[in-house]
Write a protein that holds these residues in place. Sequence first.
Motif, PDB file in Angstrom:
ATOM      1  N   VAL A 121     -27.211   7.877  18.391  1.00 14.29           N
ATOM      2  CA  VAL A 121     -26.194   6.916  17.524  1.00 14.29           C
ATOM      3  C   VAL A 121     -26.325   6.067  19.272  1.00 14.29           C
ATOM      4  CG1 VAL A 121     -24.749   5.359  16.861  1.00 14.29           C
ATOM      5  CG2 VAL A 121     -25.163   7.404  15.889  1.00 14.29           C
ATOM      6  N   ILE A 122     -27.229   4.890  19.626  1.00 17.31           N
ATOM      7  CA  ILE A 122     -27.029   3.799  20.640  1.00 17.31           C
ATOM      8  C   ILE A 122     -26.609   2.743  20.524  1.00 17.31           C
ATOM      9  CG2 ILE A 122     -29.055   3.490  21.944  1.00 17.31           C
ATOM     10  CD1 ILE A 122     -31.595   5.467  21.045  1.00 17.31           C
ATOM     11  N   GLY A 123     -25.709   2.488  21.913  1.00 22.77           N
ATOM     12  CA  GLY A 123     -25.111   1.630  22.179  1.00 22.77           C
ATOM     13  C   GLY A 123     -23.884   1.540  22.623  1.00 22.77           C
ATOM     14  N   ASP A 124     -23.874   0.605  22.884  1.00 19.28           N
ATOM     15  CA  ASP A 124     -22.510   0.374  24.433  1.00 19.28           C
ATOM     16  C   ASP A 124     -22.080   0.503  23.645  1.00 19.28           C
ATOM     17  OD1 ASP A 124     -24.015   0.875  26.722  1.00 19.28           O
ATOM     18  OD2 ASP A 124     -24.158  -0.465  27.679  1.00 19.28           O
ATOM     19  N   GLU A 125     -21.504  -0.613  22.401  1.00 21.69           N
ATOM     20  CA  GLU A 125     -21.098  -1.274  21.358  1.00 21.69           C
ATOM     21  C   GLU A 125     -20.194  -0.536  20.336  1.00 21.69           C
ATOM     22  OE1 GLU A 125     -24.814  -1.326  18.879  1.00 21.69           O
ATOM     23  OE2 GLU A 125     -24.048  -1.981  21.255  1.00 21.69           O
ATOM     24  N   ILE A 126     -20.763   0.734  20.261  1.00 26.50           N
ATOM     25  CA  ILE A 126     -20.163   1.514  19.144  1.00 26.50           C
ATOM     26  C   ILE A 126     -18.916   2.440  20.621  1.00 26.50           C
ATOM     27  CG2 ILE A 126     -20.460   3.856  18.109  1.00 26.50           C
ATOM     28  CD1 ILE A 126     -21.417   1.532  17.275  1.00 26.50           C
ATOM     29  N   LEU A 127     -19.860   3.265  21.789  1.00 24.53           N
ATOM     30  CA  LEU A 127     -19.191   3.720  23.014  1.00 24.53           C
ATOM     31  C   LEU A 127     -17.359   2.757  23.323  1.00 24.53           C
ATOM     32  CD1 LEU A 127     -21.389   4.614  25.189  1.00 24.53           C
ATOM     33  CD2 LEU A 127     -19.813   6.082  23.247  1.00 24.53           C
ATOM     34  N   LYS A 128     -17.440   1.178  22.705  1.00 18.52           N
ATOM     35  CA  LYS A 128     -16.317   0.230  23.514  1.00 18.52           C
ATOM     36  C   LYS A 128     -15.521   0.186  22.473  1.00 18.52           C
ATOM     37  CE  LYS A 128     -18.800  -1.618  26.998  1.00 18.52           C
ATOM     38  NZ  LYS A 128     -20.084  -3.056  27.025  1.00 18.52           N
ATOM     39  N   GLY A 129     -16.078   0.866  21.320  1.00 15.03           N
ATOM     40  CA  GLY A 129     -15.525   0.148  19.710  1.00 15.03           C
ATOM     41  C   GLY A 129     -15.511  -0.915  19.666  1.00 15.03           C
ATOM     42  N   SER A 130     -16.219  -1.910  19.641  1.00 17.69           N
ATOM     43  CA  SER A 130     -16.958  -2.809  19.582  1.00 17.69           C
ATOM     44  C   SER A 130     -17.017  -3.348  17.673  1.00 17.69           C
ATOM     45  CB  SER A 130     -16.750  -3.860  20.180  1.00 17.69           C
ATOM     46  OG  SER A 130     -17.040  -4.143  21.965  1.00 17.69           O
ATOM     47  N   THR A 131     -17.917  -1.874  17.803  1.00 15.57           N
ATOM     48  CA  THR A 131     -18.859  -1.912  16.457  1.00 15.57           C
ATOM     49  C   THR A 131     -18.732  -0.404  15.993  1.00 15.57           C
ATOM     50  OG1 THR A 131     -20.968  -3.261  17.174  1.00 15.57           O
ATOM     51  CG2 THR A 131     -20.934  -1.873  15.472  1.00 15.57           C
ATOM     52  N   ILE A 165     -24.749   7.868  22.523  1.00 14.53           N
ATOM     53  CA  ILE A 165     -24.670   7.458  23.635  1.00 14.53           C
ATOM     54  C   ILE A 165     -24.634   6.366  23.917  1.00 14.53           C
ATOM     55  CG2 ILE A 165     -26.106   9.721  24.378  1.00 14.53           C
ATOM     56  CD1 ILE A 165     -28.192   7.901  24.796  1.00 14.53           C
ATOM     57  N   GLY A 166     -24.663   5.270  25.361  1.00 19.39           N
ATOM     58  CA  GLY A 166     -25.155   3.863  25.697  1.00 19.39           C
ATOM     59  C   GLY A 166     -26.512   3.375  26.607  1.00 19.39           C
ATOM     60  N   ASP A 167     -26.284   2.183  26.115  1.00 12.40           N
ATOM     61  CA  ASP A 167     -27.857   1.031  25.950  1.00 12.40           C
ATOM     62  C   ASP A 167     -28.216   2.099  27.976  1.00 12.40           C
ATOM     63  OD1 ASP A 167     -28.041   0.103  23.930  1.00 12.40           O
ATOM     64  OD2 ASP A 167     -26.709  -0.619  24.608  1.00 12.40           O
ATOM     65  N   GLU A 168     -28.488   3.125  27.840  1.00 15.29           N
ATOM     66  CA  GLU A 168     -29.599   3.448  29.308  1.00 15.29           C
ATOM     67  C   GLU A 168     -30.497   3.804  29.289  1.00 15.29           C
ATOM     68  OE1 GLU A 168     -29.701   5.610  33.004  1.00 15.29           O
ATOM     69  OE2 GLU A 168     -28.954   6.208  31.560  1.00 15.29           O
ATOM     70  N   VAL A 169     -31.413   3.579  29.453  1.00 12.61           N
ATOM     71  CA  VAL A 169     -32.753   4.716  29.457  1.00 12.61           C
ATOM     72  C   VAL A 169     -32.887   5.719  29.943  1.00 12.61           C
ATOM     73  CG1 VAL A 169     -35.710   5.352  30.135  1.00 12.61           C
ATOM     74  CG2 VAL A 169     -34.649   2.619  29.711  1.00 12.61           C
ATOM     75  N   ASN A 170     -32.193   6.297  30.949  1.00 12.04           N
ATOM     76  CA  ASN A 170     -32.379   7.790  31.340  1.00 12.04           C
ATOM     77  C   ASN A 170     -30.955   8.612  30.188  1.00 12.04           C
ATOM     78  OD1 ASN A 170     -33.556   7.848  33.302  1.00 12.04           O
ATOM     79  ND2 ASN A 170     -31.837   7.281  35.204  1.00 12.04           N
TER      80      ASN A 170
END
Length: 500
Positions: free
Chosen positions: A19-29, A54-59
């Motif tokens: 699951v890819i997305g900063d918003e998931i890790l921040k609890g926004s979504t 994980i977040g939205d970071e290519v590596n």
Amino acid sequence: MSAHTIGGIKPRSTAAIIVIGDEILKGSTLDTNSHFLCKRLHKLGVVVRKIHVIGDEVNSISNEIKELHTKVDFLFTTGGIGPTHDDKTFLGLAKAFEDELVFNEEIASAVSSLSKKTEPNKGFIQKLSTIPRSATLRWGREKGTGERGKYPIVQVKNIVAFPGVPRFCELAFDNIEEELFPSTEFRPIFRETIYANKSEFEFSDELTKTADNFEGRVEIGSYPDFNNNYYKTKLIVESENEEDGAKAVEELKKIIAENLVYYDAKPWLNTVQKWNAFRERKLVSNPNFVKSLDGAMACIDGILDEYSLNQIALSFNGGKDCTVLLHMLRVAIDKYGPGQKIAGFHIVCDDQFPELTQFIIDAAKMYNIVVMELPGPLIIGVSSLKEQRPQIVPVLMGSRASDPNGKYMKSKVEWTDSDWPRVLRVCPILPWSYQDVWMMLRGLCVHYCQLYDQGYTSLGGRETTVPNEMLRIESSGNIRYCPAYTLNDGNEERKGRKNK
């Protein structure tokens, strides 16, 4: 939660989800895609080994893909696909395999055709259409029409990249499910759920013996539920072999015996099929009750044969009796095709319980009933009904002979008295007992007002209604009331109504 695991189900394939997305890790979504995918994959017999967020970071995307894709048969990603700067899934995919990104004309064409704009933004199209060179496009087939999907899903090796928006993710999986998991190759595992209205501790010994009998062939999960008012324990039986699974289910049903519950979370759907199954069960255990069921349904069917739906109204105040009638009317109408609206009316009480008001709202949504609110008392409300809907002739009511007004009815169908607005009073459950009402509600898991689970047995206004003292339990100074359906003597039903 406890679980009895007998051997492991050996699925044909394994999967992992990123699951890819900063918003998931921040609890926004809130992530719902992994839950959806796990349910669907499990149904297909595919075991999900891991879920990584994980977040939205290519590596990070690249490293996770490289680590997981060799350990499972299918690797699914959700999120990070879109036209903005933080949508980096395709970049991560390309980097994982030292691939290059290229512009894909097929995707660009699909984006243009789906865009609501006359001239779609070129940057928007460019971003969505730039994918790894080695990627394969999976278009799938639209459910229902069988036509090729309107928008493709990108796959690189065994990695399938789904969008992050839940409805698009679910639609995409629906479209490509058969393409990824052909029914000729992926046979779903046997899975059945059994419900019991007693605690798992009461039959744990027998459950363990059954588990031992099917060791290595069947998996049984046992899950208590302390909040459900229909069952206390849920058993999930799974097996690669349908015959083994079915035998285990039969053994468990014998153990549970009279505590078996045919639980249904949505009884207002597929009502005809469920009604027939309920009737068949009761025909064996309680044939006299089936006569009551058949008599009431015959009365409703007769009205539907003689009058059109726009001529019929249901009196619905949220009480147990009219809830029975609402469900039966839904069944009768659904015989001709589901989805048709039911016309109803409610005589508003000034001091009505808020729980009752909420239940009427909820029931209207579930059963597709349009409820008009009319002033009381009843004669004034019926007059208002006839003024607003002069075509109404039969009015279906949940009156029973034991009710204060029901005792004046000589038959299930009668015209109103001369000093009343002229309507045909229809009381299909007129001869039913208090126990009959609860046998149907509980037997079909029909939702009813929560006040009945708090000891109320007959509902009126707040000033005239109290919990029934026959259901009162006092222990160590604490007072509580048993649910209404536990009242043994139906003649005591109205002991919860003052001056009644």
